[in-house]
Design a protein around this motif. Structure first.
Motif, PDB file in Angstrom:
ATOM      1  N   LEU A   1      -3.773  -2.081  10.451  1.00  0.00           N
ATOM      2  CA  LEU A   1      -4.652  -3.251  10.536  1.00  0.00           C
ATOM      3  C   LEU A   1      -3.930  -4.453  11.153  1.00  0.00           C
ATOM      4  CD1 LEU A   1      -7.320  -4.755   9.697  1.00  0.00           C
ATOM      5  CD2 LEU A   1      -6.087  -5.414   7.620  1.00  0.00           C
ATOM      6  N   VAL A   2      -4.559  -5.039  12.194  1.00  0.00           N
ATOM      7  CA  VAL A   2      -4.070  -6.313  12.728  1.00  0.00           C
ATOM      8  C   VAL A   2      -4.863  -7.385  11.982  1.00  0.00           C
ATOM      9  CG1 VAL A   2      -3.765  -7.734  14.789  1.00  0.00           C
ATOM     10  CG2 VAL A   2      -3.708  -5.236  14.997  1.00  0.00           C
ATOM     11  N   LYS A   3      -4.152  -8.186  11.187  1.00  0.00           N
ATOM     12  CA  LYS A   3      -4.849  -9.142  10.319  1.00  0.00           C
ATOM     13  C   LYS A   3      -5.146 -10.426  11.081  1.00  0.00           C
ATOM     14  CE  LYS A   3      -1.695  -8.674   7.137  1.00  0.00           C
ATOM     15  NZ  LYS A   3      -1.067  -9.071   5.887  1.00  0.00           N
ATOM     16  N   VAL A   4      -6.392 -10.533  11.526  1.00  0.00           N
ATOM     17  CA  VAL A   4      -6.744 -11.655  12.394  1.00  0.00           C
ATOM     18  C   VAL A   4      -7.347 -12.794  11.558  1.00  0.00           C
ATOM     19  CG1 VAL A   4      -8.121 -12.365  14.391  1.00  0.00           C
ATOM     20  CG2 VAL A   4      -7.152 -10.057  14.298  1.00  0.00           C
ATOM     21  N   PRO A   5      -6.795 -14.021  11.680  1.00  0.00           N
ATOM     22  CA  PRO A   5      -7.339 -15.156  10.951  1.00  0.00           C
ATOM     23  C   PRO A   5      -8.827 -15.338  11.246  1.00  0.00           C
ATOM     24  CG  PRO A   5      -5.251 -15.743  11.968  1.00  0.00           C
ATOM     25  CD  PRO A   5      -5.607 -14.365  12.466  1.00  0.00           C
ATOM     26  N   GLY A   6      -9.585 -15.545  10.176  1.00  0.00           N
ATOM     27  CA  GLY A   6     -11.032 -15.716  10.333  1.00  0.00           C
ATOM     28  C   GLY A   6     -11.787 -14.468   9.887  1.00  0.00           C
ATOM     29  N   THR A   7     -11.109 -13.296   9.895  1.00  0.00           N
ATOM     30  CA  THR A   7     -11.765 -12.080   9.397  1.00  0.00           C
ATOM     31  C   THR A   7     -11.560 -12.020   7.878  1.00  0.00           C
ATOM     32  OG1 THR A   7      -9.789 -10.691   9.621  1.00  0.00           O
ATOM     33  CG2 THR A   7     -11.249 -10.825  11.540  1.00  0.00           C
ATOM     34  N   PRO A   8     -12.441 -11.296   7.172  1.00  0.00           N
ATOM     35  CA  PRO A   8     -12.285 -11.201   5.723  1.00  0.00           C
ATOM     36  C   PRO A   8     -10.976 -10.501   5.313  1.00  0.00           C
ATOM     37  CG  PRO A   8     -14.457 -10.425   6.419  1.00  0.00           C
ATOM     38  CD  PRO A   8     -13.666 -10.637   7.661  1.00  0.00           C
ATOM     39  N   MET A   9     -10.288  -9.879   6.269  1.00  0.00           N
ATOM     40  CA  MET A   9      -9.083  -9.124   5.920  1.00  0.00           C
ATOM     41  C   MET A   9      -7.790  -9.863   6.245  1.00  0.00           C
ATOM     42  SD  MET A   9      -9.995  -5.208   6.585  1.00  0.00           S
ATOM     43  CE  MET A   9     -11.154  -4.444   5.462  1.00  0.00           C
ATOM     44  N   GLU A  10      -7.927 -11.135   6.617  1.00  0.00           N
ATOM     45  CA  GLU A  10      -6.733 -11.841   7.113  1.00  0.00           C
ATOM     46  C   GLU A  10      -5.606 -11.937   6.092  1.00  0.00           C
ATOM     47  OE1 GLU A  10      -6.769 -16.133   7.707  1.00  0.00           O
ATOM     48  OE2 GLU A  10      -8.824 -16.198   6.961  1.00  0.00           O
ATOM     49  N   ASN A  11      -5.950 -11.949   4.793  1.00  0.00           N
ATOM     50  CA  ASN A  11      -4.898 -12.145   3.793  1.00  0.00           C
ATOM     51  C   ASN A  11      -4.519 -10.887   3.026  1.00  0.00           C
ATOM     52  OD1 ASN A  11      -4.549 -14.921   4.316  1.00  0.00           O
ATOM     53  ND2 ASN A  11      -6.459 -15.335   3.207  1.00  0.00           N
ATOM     54  N   LEU A  12      -4.919  -9.746   3.514  1.00  0.00           N
ATOM     55  CA  LEU A  12      -4.573  -8.504   2.807  1.00  0.00           C
ATOM     56  C   LEU A  12      -3.063  -8.293   2.817  1.00  0.00           C
ATOM     57  CD1 LEU A  12      -7.231  -5.785   3.726  1.00  0.00           C
ATOM     58  CD2 LEU A  12      -7.059  -7.239   1.703  1.00  0.00           C
ATOM     59  N   GLU A  13      -2.613  -7.534   1.847  1.00  0.00           N
ATOM     60  CA  GLU A  13      -1.183  -7.237   1.757  1.00  0.00           C
ATOM     61  C   GLU A  13      -0.740  -6.367   2.940  1.00  0.00           C
ATOM     62  OE1 GLU A  13       1.292  -5.086  -1.592  1.00  0.00           O
ATOM     63  OE2 GLU A  13      -0.255  -6.420  -2.439  1.00  0.00           O
ATOM     64  N   GLU A  14       0.469  -6.630   3.400  1.00  0.00           N
ATOM     65  CA  GLU A  14       1.019  -5.875   4.538  1.00  0.00           C
ATOM     66  C   GLU A  14       1.205  -4.403   4.162  1.00  0.00           C
ATOM     67  OE1 GLU A  14       1.353  -6.507   8.140  1.00  0.00           O
ATOM     68  OE2 GLU A  14       1.817  -8.393   7.115  1.00  0.00           O
ATOM     69  N   LEU A  15       0.827  -3.508   5.075  1.00  0.00           N
ATOM     70  CA  LEU A  15       1.042  -2.076   4.829  1.00  0.00           C
ATOM     71  C   LEU A  15       2.523  -1.759   5.043  1.00  0.00           C
ATOM     72  CD1 LEU A  15      -0.244   0.802   4.401  1.00  0.00           C
ATOM     73  CD2 LEU A  15      -0.453   0.919   6.882  1.00  0.00           C
ATOM     74  N   GLU A  16       3.073  -1.014   4.115  1.00  0.00           N
ATOM     75  CA  GLU A  16       4.473  -0.602   4.201  1.00  0.00           C
ATOM     76  C   GLU A  16       4.614   0.403   5.368  1.00  0.00           C
ATOM     77  OE1 GLU A  16       8.177   0.423   3.754  1.00  0.00           O
ATOM     78  OE2 GLU A  16       7.362  -1.189   2.468  1.00  0.00           O
ATOM     79  N   PRO A  17       5.493   0.133   6.356  1.00  0.00           N
ATOM     80  CA  PRO A  17       5.605   1.046   7.504  1.00  0.00           C
ATOM     81  C   PRO A  17       5.795   2.514   7.119  1.00  0.00           C
ATOM     82  CG  PRO A  17       6.850  -0.934   7.936  1.00  0.00           C
ATOM     83  CD  PRO A  17       6.338  -1.058   6.529  1.00  0.00           C
ATOM     84  N   LEU A  18       6.563   2.783   6.052  1.00  0.00           N
ATOM     85  CA  LEU A  18       6.779   4.186   5.682  1.00  0.00           C
ATOM     86  C   LEU A  18       5.474   4.853   5.226  1.00  0.00           C
ATOM     87  CD1 LEU A  18      10.238   4.303   3.846  1.00  0.00           C
ATOM     88  CD2 LEU A  18       9.700   4.779   6.238  1.00  0.00           C
ATOM     89  N   GLU A  19       4.589   4.052   4.643  1.00  0.00           N
ATOM     90  CA  GLU A  19       3.287   4.614   4.230  1.00  0.00           C
ATOM     91  C   GLU A  19       2.452   4.974   5.458  1.00  0.00           C
ATOM     92  OE1 GLU A  19       2.567   5.536   1.114  1.00  0.00           O
ATOM     93  OE2 GLU A  19       4.674   4.969   0.983  1.00  0.00           O
ATOM     94  N   PHE A  20       2.546   4.118   6.470  1.00  0.00           N
ATOM     95  CA  PHE A  20       1.841   4.375   7.735  1.00  0.00           C
ATOM     96  C   PHE A  20       2.389   5.654   8.385  1.00  0.00           C
ATOM     97  CE2 PHE A  20       1.196   2.849  12.341  1.00  0.00           C
ATOM     98  CZ  PHE A  20      -0.126   3.264  12.371  1.00  0.00           C
ATOM     99  N   ILE A  21       3.707   5.767   8.379  1.00  0.00           N
ATOM    100  CA  ILE A  21       4.342   6.936   9.002  1.00  0.00           C
ATOM    101  C   ILE A  21       3.964   8.218   8.249  1.00  0.00           C
ATOM    102  CG2 ILE A  21       6.597   8.013   9.482  1.00  0.00           C
ATOM    103  CD1 ILE A  21       7.586   5.074  10.051  1.00  0.00           C
ATOM    104  N   ARG A  22       3.835   8.096   6.933  1.00  0.00           N
ATOM    105  CA  ARG A  22       3.402   9.246   6.135  1.00  0.00           C
ATOM    106  C   ARG A  22       2.026   9.753   6.624  1.00  0.00           C
ATOM    107  NH1 ARG A  22       5.528  10.868   1.143  1.00  0.00           N
ATOM    108  NH2 ARG A  22       6.861   9.075   0.744  1.00  0.00           N
ATOM    109  N   VAL A  23       1.134   8.818   6.939  1.00  0.00           N
ATOM    110  CA  VAL A  23      -0.203   9.206   7.415  1.00  0.00           C
ATOM    111  C   VAL A  23      -0.084   9.921   8.765  1.00  0.00           C
ATOM    112  CG1 VAL A  23      -2.512   8.362   8.046  1.00  0.00           C
ATOM    113  CG2 VAL A  23      -1.254   7.265   6.170  1.00  0.00           C
ATOM    114  N   ILE A  24       0.786   9.398   9.628  1.00  0.00           N
ATOM    115  CA  ILE A  24       1.002  10.027  10.941  1.00  0.00           C
ATOM    116  C   ILE A  24       1.503  11.462  10.751  1.00  0.00           C
ATOM    117  CG2 ILE A  24       2.521   9.976  12.993  1.00  0.00           C
ATOM    118  CD1 ILE A  24       2.254   6.892  12.884  1.00  0.00           C
ATOM    119  N   ALA A  25       2.464  11.624   9.843  1.00  0.00           N
ATOM    120  CA  ALA A  25       3.040  12.962   9.623  1.00  0.00           C
ATOM    121  C   ALA A  25       1.976  13.939   9.105  1.00  0.00           C
ATOM    122  CB  ALA A  25       4.207  12.858   8.638  1.00  0.00           C
ATOM    123  N   VAL A  26       1.151  13.470   8.175  1.00  0.00           N
ATOM    124  CA  VAL A  26       0.123  14.373   7.630  1.00  0.00           C
ATOM    125  C   VAL A  26      -0.903  14.703   8.735  1.00  0.00           C
ATOM    126  CG1 VAL A  26      -1.688  14.654   5.893  1.00  0.00           C
ATOM    127  CG2 VAL A  26       0.472  13.552   5.253  1.00  0.00           C
TER     128      VAL A  26
END
Ligand code: SAM
Ligand code: DTB
Ligand code: SF4
Length: 363
Positions: A225-250
């Motif tokens: 997610l690219v957290k763009v100011p003005g969208t409802p998701m702008e303040n969400l917690e940053e995704l941990e890169p290793l969690e993202f990589i886990r999704v890629i691997a699966v």
């Protein structure tokens, strides 16, 4: 080639997510090597052909008219502007040109111009991809007839979580368009976004749905997610890169022969994280300093990354089977493209062994 399965159960996918990281990576990389050259990465460049004021309410999207993100409403780009950008992209080394429009679906009035873009971009020797929202059967057929290679239409997340992110269309609408794309004979590019506050079960649901498509989607973009100011998701917690990589691997394990694209969000990933993502099975990226409306690493930075990792960029002329004319390439590099006027040129001039890709990307 690894056996392809379309019936992965959520328990089996959960078990992959539960693996120790090294075990998961080893398994994913083994599958990757069985099906691909592990040092080959496909590069696509994006262009927004119609920006902003989209009627849909996707909570992550800067282009939705429901949120104020400071984007100005633009008309459909003229063909000459599109071709200018496509030529630049090809010169810089992209093999595919992806054109995106902030539409719920294209209108009949838009179609002739869009079809013309497909024909003209294809005539440059680039693969073509479009993402225009939902398609009717006749629209999918017309795009295929014009020569469109790929249609991008993301499922974004699990069916269960979808309603929390988008209320103006359904998961079933999304699947119906993918069906039309397949029926018309185009390749499917479909994936999702991670880091929208979803549970691991939603990541499992997304991957299970993608891997149930038969055949598997040829291209699977995974966006952070690219957290763009003005969208409802702008303040969400940053995704941990290793969690993202886990999704890629699966994803790599579930869809062994699909190109898995390390898509939006690379600006948040350092060199090491990207290197691990490629090891985990990502073998495609968006290349060029802009995605649709947000930033992407500079092309020069990606060239340096590829050089450092010994990665070869799959090129446009490669995919068309043309022979490289190194003299012409050097001419292009020196006269037309400031991007390359440093180490790249020195390498071409000085080294027989410099790996010059036919597309003009020197790594
Ligand atoms: N309107 C069309 C549609 O939704 O299919 C095409 C354009 S839309 C911008 C293409 C995709 O970009 C979306 O499906 C979503 O997956 C991705 N996207 C949009 N905003 C994003 C963001 N902030 N971060 C990551 N991916 C995003
Ligand atoms: C995809 O999966 N990601 C791209 C492409 N397909 C169309 C779009 C990313 C958009 C990021 C936000 C933006 O630049 O507007
Ligand atoms: Fe519109 Fe596509 Fe953005 Fe949703 S993701 S708001 S449909 S441009």
């Amino acid at each position: 080639m690894t056996e392809q399965r379309f019936d992965w159960s959520s328990e089996e996918i959960q078990a992959l997510f539960d693996l120790p990281f090294n075990d998961l990576l080893f398994r994913a990389h083994t599958v990757h090597r069985q099906n691909f050259d592990a040092n080959d990465v496909q590069v696509s460049t994006l262009l927004s052909i119609k920006t902003g004021s989209c009627p849909e309410d996707c909570k992550y999207c800067p282009q939705s008219a429901h949120y104020n993100t400071g984007l100005s409403k633009e008309k459909l780009l003229e063909i000459n502007k599109v071709l200018e950008q496509a030529k630049e992209a090809k010169k810089a080394g992209a093999s595919r040109f992806c054109m995106g429009a902030a539409w719920r679906s294209p209108t009949e009035r838009d179609m002739p111009a869009v079809l013309n873009m497909v024909r003209e971009v294809k005539a440059l020797g680039l693969e073509t991809c479009m993402t225009l929202g939902m398609l009717k059967e006749e629209q999918a057929e017309a795009l295929a007839d014009a020569g469109l290679d790929y249609y991008n239409h993301n499922l974004d997340t699990s069916a269960e979580f979808y309603g929390e992110i988008i209320t103006t269309r359904t998961y079933a609408d999304r699947l119906a368009t993918l069906e039309q794309v397949r029926k018309a004979g185009m390749k499917i590019c479909t994936g999702g976004i991670l880091g929208m506050g979803e549970q691991v079960s939603d990541r499992i649901g997304l991957l299970q749905q993608l891997a149930s498509l038969q055949p598997h989607p040829e291209s699977v973009p995974l966006n952070m997610l690219v957290k763009v100011p003005g969208t409802p998701m702008e303040n969400l917690e940053e995704l941990e890169p290793l969690e993202f990589i886990r999704v890629i691997a699966v994803a790599r394990i579930l869809m062994p022969t699909s190109r898995v694209r390390l898509s939006a969000g690379r600006e948040k990933l350092d060199t090491t994280a990207q290197a691990i993502a490629f090891f985990a099975g990502a073998n495609s990226i968006f290349y060029g300093d802009k995605l649709l409306t947000t930033g992407n690493p500079e092309a020069q930075q990606d060239q340096a990354l590829f050089r450092q990792l010994g990665i070869n960029a799959q090129s446009a002329s490669n995919s068309l089977g043309e022979v490289v004319d190194e003299a012409a390439l050097l001419e292009t590099l020196t006269t037309n493209n400031a991007l390359y006027q440093d180490a790249a040129i020195t390498r071409v001039r000085s080294s027989q062994s410099a790996r010059v890709k036919p597309c003009g990307m020197v790594i």
